[in-house]
Enzyme design. Structure first.
Site, short mmCIF file in Angstrom:
data_model
loop_
_atom_site.label_atom_id
_atom_site.label_comp_id
_atom_site.label_asym_id
_atom_site.label_seq_id
_atom_site.Cartn_x
_atom_site.Cartn_y
_atom_site.Cartn_z
N LEU A 96 -4.36 -4.76 -1.42
CA LEU A 96 -4.56 -5.30 -2.75
C LEU A 96 -3.37 -4.97 -3.65
O LEU A 96 -2.59 -4.07 -3.36
CB LEU A 96 -5.85 -4.75 -3.36
CG LEU A 96 -7.14 -5.11 -2.62
CD1 LEU A 96 -8.34 -4.44 -3.27
CD2 LEU A 96 -7.33 -6.62 -2.58
N CYS A 97 -3.29 -5.69 -4.76
CA CYS A 97 -2.25 -5.53 -5.76
C CYS A 97 -2.13 -4.06 -6.15
O CYS A 97 -3.16 -3.40 -6.34
CB CYS A 97 -2.63 -6.39 -6.97
SG CYS A 97 -1.51 -6.24 -8.36
N PRO A 98 -0.95 -3.52 -6.21
CA PRO A 98 0.38 -4.11 -6.12
C PRO A 98 1.03 -3.95 -4.74
O PRO A 98 2.22 -4.21 -4.59
CB PRO A 98 1.16 -3.32 -7.17
CG PRO A 98 0.62 -1.92 -7.01
CD PRO A 98 -0.87 -2.15 -6.74
#
Length: 80
Positions: free
Chosen positions: A13-15
């Site tokens: 997941l981000c980042p």
């Protein structure tokens, strides 16, 4: 277009997908291309923004044709 490196960032997941792309792109030769696979919905926003801010060329952003949903981004490092 020849892909010099592939990253499978599905499940991250981000980042993290952007950070992995940045790290690999820094090590690539000028003009080389990186393909990164991700299933993070935010990558559709994050990858183009990262490329614009860092000076990389986003060559394509396509849906994956697999049973697992996601996207493939092809990014080129500038020649100089």
């Amino acid at each position: 277009m020849e892909i010099a490196e592939d990253i499978d960032a599905r499940g991250l997941l981000c980042p993290l997908p952007v950070l992995r792309a940045r790290k690999r792109l820094m090590a690539l030769a000028p003009g080389a291309c990186l393909r990164i696979l991700t299933d993070d919905p935010m990558a559709l926003i994050d990858m183009p923004h990262f490329c614009a801010q860092a000076g990389y060329e986003l060559l394509s952003a396509t849906d994956l044709d697999t049973a697992k949903p996601g996207h493939a981004f092809v990014i080129r490092k500038p020649r100089a």
